[in-house]
Design a protein around this motif. Sequence first.
Motif, mmCIF file in Angstrom:
data_model
loop_
_atom_site.group_PDB
_atom_site.id
_atom_site.type_symbol
_atom_site.label_atom_id
_atom_site.label_comp_id
_atom_site.label_asym_id
_atom_site.label_seq_id
_atom_site.Cartn_x
_atom_site.Cartn_y
_atom_site.Cartn_z
ATOM 1 N N TRP A 280 -38.417 7.898 -49.253
ATOM 2 C CA TRP A 280 -39.526 8.275 -48.396
ATOM 3 C C TRP A 280 -40.122 9.908 -48.598
ATOM 4 O O TRP A 280 -40.949 10.260 -47.873
ATOM 5 C CB TRP A 280 -39.049 8.122 -46.685
ATOM 6 C CG TRP A 280 -38.754 6.734 -46.437
ATOM 7 C CD1 TRP A 280 -39.727 5.784 -47.124
ATOM 8 C CD2 TRP A 280 -38.030 6.500 -45.604
ATOM 9 N NE1 TRP A 280 -38.830 4.346 -46.621
ATOM 10 C CE2 TRP A 280 -37.948 4.722 -45.631
ATOM 11 C CE3 TRP A 280 -36.965 6.576 -44.896
ATOM 12 C CZ2 TRP A 280 -37.283 4.055 -44.917
ATOM 13 C CZ3 TRP A 280 -36.131 6.056 -43.997
ATOM 14 C CH2 TRP A 280 -36.410 4.552 -43.965
ATOM 15 N N LEU A 286 -47.737 12.445 -45.890
ATOM 16 C CA LEU A 286 -48.224 11.372 -45.924
ATOM 17 C C LEU A 286 -47.129 9.917 -45.880
ATOM 18 O O LEU A 286 -47.709 8.939 -46.088
ATOM 19 C CB LEU A 286 -49.017 11.052 -47.079
ATOM 20 C CG LEU A 286 -50.092 12.033 -47.340
ATOM 21 C CD1 LEU A 286 -51.039 12.019 -48.361
ATOM 22 C CD2 LEU A 286 -51.160 11.866 -45.834
ATOM 23 N N ARG A 287 -45.670 10.460 -46.124
ATOM 24 C CA ARG A 287 -44.858 9.511 -45.937
ATOM 25 C C ARG A 287 -45.002 8.448 -45.053
ATOM 26 O O ARG A 287 -45.356 8.838 -43.850
ATOM 27 C CB ARG A 287 -43.354 10.008 -46.055
ATOM 28 C CG ARG A 287 -43.083 10.770 -44.734
ATOM 29 C CD ARG A 287 -41.952 11.428 -44.679
ATOM 30 N NE ARG A 287 -41.798 11.942 -43.386
ATOM 31 C CZ ARG A 287 -40.623 12.281 -42.915
ATOM 32 N NH1 ARG A 287 -39.482 12.099 -43.545
ATOM 33 N NH2 ARG A 287 -40.666 12.791 -41.706
ATOM 34 N N GLY A 288 -44.937 7.030 -45.376
ATOM 35 C CA GLY A 288 -45.106 6.021 -44.400
ATOM 36 C C GLY A 288 -46.457 5.610 -44.564
ATOM 37 O O GLY A 288 -46.665 4.623 -43.716
ATOM 38 N N GLN A 289 -47.399 6.162 -45.273
ATOM 39 C CA GLN A 289 -48.738 5.677 -45.302
ATOM 40 C C GLN A 289 -48.537 4.260 -46.014
ATOM 41 O O GLN A 289 -49.558 3.191 -45.766
ATOM 42 C CB GLN A 289 -49.869 6.426 -46.131
ATOM 43 C CG GLN A 289 -49.909 7.706 -45.427
ATOM 44 C CD GLN A 289 -50.927 7.357 -44.369
ATOM 45 O OE1 GLN A 289 -51.410 6.556 -44.017
ATOM 46 N NE2 GLN A 289 -51.269 8.483 -43.517
ATOM 47 N N THR A 290 -47.596 3.951 -46.791
ATOM 48 C CA THR A 290 -47.669 2.766 -47.491
ATOM 49 C C THR A 290 -46.181 2.134 -46.956
ATOM 50 O O THR A 290 -45.348 3.103 -46.281
ATOM 51 C CB THR A 290 -47.253 2.917 -49.068
ATOM 52 O OG1 THR A 290 -46.444 4.028 -49.160
ATOM 53 C CG2 THR A 290 -48.666 3.279 -49.538
ATOM 54 N N PRO A 291 -45.947 0.741 -47.206
ATOM 55 C CA PRO A 291 -44.656 0.164 -46.352
ATOM 56 C C PRO A 291 -43.713 0.397 -47.093
ATOM 57 O O PRO A 291 -43.122 -0.354 -47.999
ATOM 58 C CB PRO A 291 -45.314 -1.260 -46.274
ATOM 59 C CG PRO A 291 -46.377 -1.407 -47.254
ATOM 60 C CD PRO A 291 -47.105 -0.069 -47.258
ATOM 61 N N LEU A 292 -43.110 1.946 -47.003
ATOM 62 C CA LEU A 292 -42.178 2.152 -47.788
ATOM 63 C C LEU A 292 -40.550 1.649 -47.552
ATOM 64 O O LEU A 292 -39.881 1.402 -48.482
ATOM 65 C CB LEU A 292 -41.800 3.741 -47.508
ATOM 66 C CG LEU A 292 -43.175 4.283 -48.138
ATOM 67 C CD1 LEU A 292 -43.261 5.754 -47.551
ATOM 68 C CD2 LEU A 292 -43.167 4.503 -49.748
ATOM 69 N N VAL A 293 -40.428 1.066 -46.341
ATOM 70 C CA VAL A 293 -39.245 0.416 -45.864
ATOM 71 C C VAL A 293 -38.723 -0.729 -46.826
ATOM 72 O O VAL A 293 -37.702 -0.745 -47.296
ATOM 73 C CB VAL A 293 -39.235 0.208 -44.315
ATOM 74 C CG1 VAL A 293 -37.805 -0.126 -44.057
ATOM 75 C CG2 VAL A 293 -39.631 1.533 -43.795
ATOM 76 N N GLU A 294 -39.876 -1.478 -46.896
ATOM 77 C CA GLU A 294 -39.582 -2.756 -47.445
ATOM 78 C C GLU A 294 -39.059 -2.524 -48.900
ATOM 79 O O GLU A 294 -38.515 -3.027 -49.477
ATOM 80 C CB GLU A 294 -40.734 -3.595 -47.115
ATOM 81 C CG GLU A 294 -40.469 -5.180 -47.461
ATOM 82 C CD GLU A 294 -39.237 -5.527 -46.522
ATOM 83 O OE1 GLU A 294 -38.434 -6.354 -47.038
ATOM 84 O OE2 GLU A 294 -39.153 -4.969 -45.318
ATOM 85 N N THR A 295 -40.102 -1.484 -49.468
ATOM 86 C CA THR A 295 -40.239 -1.273 -51.057
ATOM 87 C C THR A 295 -38.419 -0.754 -51.041
ATOM 88 O O THR A 295 -37.986 -1.432 -51.984
ATOM 89 C CB THR A 295 -40.950 -0.148 -51.204
ATOM 90 O OG1 THR A 295 -42.167 -0.386 -50.892
ATOM 91 C CG2 THR A 295 -40.830 0.192 -52.885
ATOM 92 N N GLN A 297 -36.213 -1.352 -49.291
ATOM 93 C CA GLN A 297 -34.941 -2.540 -49.221
ATOM 94 C C GLN A 297 -34.874 -3.429 -50.707
ATOM 95 O O GLN A 297 -33.736 -3.831 -51.091
ATOM 96 C CB GLN A 297 -35.163 -3.496 -48.129
ATOM 97 C CG GLN A 297 -34.707 -2.910 -47.007
ATOM 98 C CD GLN A 297 -35.330 -3.959 -45.799
ATOM 99 O OE1 GLN A 297 -35.767 -4.918 -46.144
ATOM 100 N NE2 GLN A 297 -35.134 -3.393 -44.664
ATOM 101 N N GLU A 298 -35.991 -3.562 -51.241
ATOM 102 C CA GLU A 298 -36.091 -4.435 -52.256
ATOM 103 C C GLU A 298 -35.095 -3.773 -53.421
ATOM 104 O O GLU A 298 -34.745 -4.236 -54.280
ATOM 105 C CB GLU A 298 -37.573 -4.480 -52.864
ATOM 106 C CG GLU A 298 -38.418 -5.315 -51.994
ATOM 107 C CD GLU A 298 -37.701 -6.814 -51.647
ATOM 108 O OE1 GLU A 298 -37.964 -7.480 -50.476
ATOM 109 O OE2 GLU A 298 -37.157 -7.487 -52.550
#
Lengths: 301, 291
Positions: A280, A286-295, A297-298
């Motif tokens: 993150w 700008l962190r969090g503008q894209t769905p970083l959490v899921e990325t 986890q993957e």
Amino acid sequence: MKIFDPHIHMTARTTDDYVAMAQAGIVAVCEPAFWLGQPRTHVGTYEDYLKTIIGWERFRASQFGVHHFCTIALNPREANNSKIAQGVMELLPLYLHKESVLGIGEIGFDDMTADEEKYLRLQLELAKEHSLPVIVHTPHRNKKKGTERSIAIMKEVGNQEELVVIDHNTEETLPIVLEQTNCWAGHTIYPQTKMSRNRMVGLVQKYGVERILINSSADWGVSDPLNSIKTIQLMREASISEKQIETLFWDNPVQFYLPSGNLDLKEIQTPPQIDQRKFWEGNSVLRGQTPLVETNQEESE
Amino acid sequence: MKTLSFTSPLEMAASEKSWAWWQERKLQHQGNFSVNPFLKDFSLVRRYFGKKSIGFSSSQEKEYQEMAGWKVPFALWSEQKIARTQLLLELSNLSNLSHLSETLYQETVEKCYYYGDNNEQIAVLQSLFLLPNCSRFVSLALDTIRTNVMTVFTGLACENPFPAICLDEHSFNNVVLKALFSEVPLGAILGLKQRHNGSLADMIHDWMDEREAARRPIPTDIWRILCNDKSPRTQERIRRYLKGEDSEHRYGVAYFLNETSSLLYQTEIIQQLEQEKDNKIHALLERIVEP
């Protein structure tokens, strides 16, 4: 080299231990369910313990770069506690199919009581029903008899022997396991009891590496989570080949637990990402503008 | 909300064996529902579906987002998560068709969470907002707010509309505070702007006071929240950081002020423009005073 400790009670260890283990090359561990040093008095506390080794401890290990797996069971000591034993048996099927559960264990004899035998048999049957690896603990006292009796019961139940490890062997019991069964033979390196590092080197020189597992089993007692590493050093000094060492400390544990269906060989090749939050960072505003959490986890799964 | 179903993408992703399992267990649950076999299947999903993302095209994802009513990044959801979500959606359908009682339905969803491992709990938490009358599941979220397993916490807090839809102000604020405390990106919290409230700003200020006193770093996306707030305390702090030494914070303030149409800081911004050396910040500030 990578090391897989197939039997170690990490809930009893500190974060310093995790740091030292990861630095020494321990990439994966399996934590068998056991007792807490004093008997539990409620099924509920046992359930929370199972939740801990399936959930929190797995996450905690990942924070230090170690893949954490577990086996679940009613342990031999608490098999004697009629207040909780049956309740724990009813819980096991609810947790058996979780992602990090590699099998059933540790079960077996402690005082060689009728209750211990009853729950050893029931859990061997459960392992057989689900085709899961199973860890059979052998007693500290009366070890030889306990080992022979455990093997006899396992043969009666008819478990696939390649899915069973008879654990905590010594010079007296190892030949029994190797000669009379197709089971794996586990060895627990303890500073004072069970098996010493030097004796372990001797056993490998005499019996080779096939079907041999070595663990440090470290728990809340006097124990050392780096015993596997220290044994490796002694093995090197005794000119045991790197190939054999790798077989003992990586290939064998992986091969033993693989039939659980829960070991992802590709995933365990490298340690888990230590701090998942690092994904993150980068653009701190700008962190969090894209769905970083899921990325994230993957990447870590 | 239209009825949402992930059945076709799951069929596309599944192997023949996985799909046979999926169909078979569906018939079983329809015929004779009981909780434990459902819980087992909820776990066993990982045997039949992968950890890789389901791989929606952007138009497919958009379609699902429109049906769901929220911009949730479904394209990044793993096959396993989609399958578990579909299991819960089917469970709610069974309940609609009276194959199981409302009570048993609620109890089953709660048990999927209660007995779930980390990934199963995340799947439950991220599915909840798609289930009818989802506020009945608030207790699961309250439990998650207290978890120490950060992957599970972010399953609730990030890219998940459930907190914004269902949590009361106190609990929603707790999600935000915990996210801030754990360095979770605030931009990943959905509905942050809509759920803004004075208590949240106060809590943030108290936390910042503490961090400033300890000389500890403060995440620069904190302005995402404060720039929505107009309290005197916020105004003082924005003015202070606008001309502060930390260029990352100056950038943060400028970036998020630019996203609001606030005219509160025009004088300070004009003053700062004269001395701002950082080109990126300068450009942002210019945009605020001359939109």
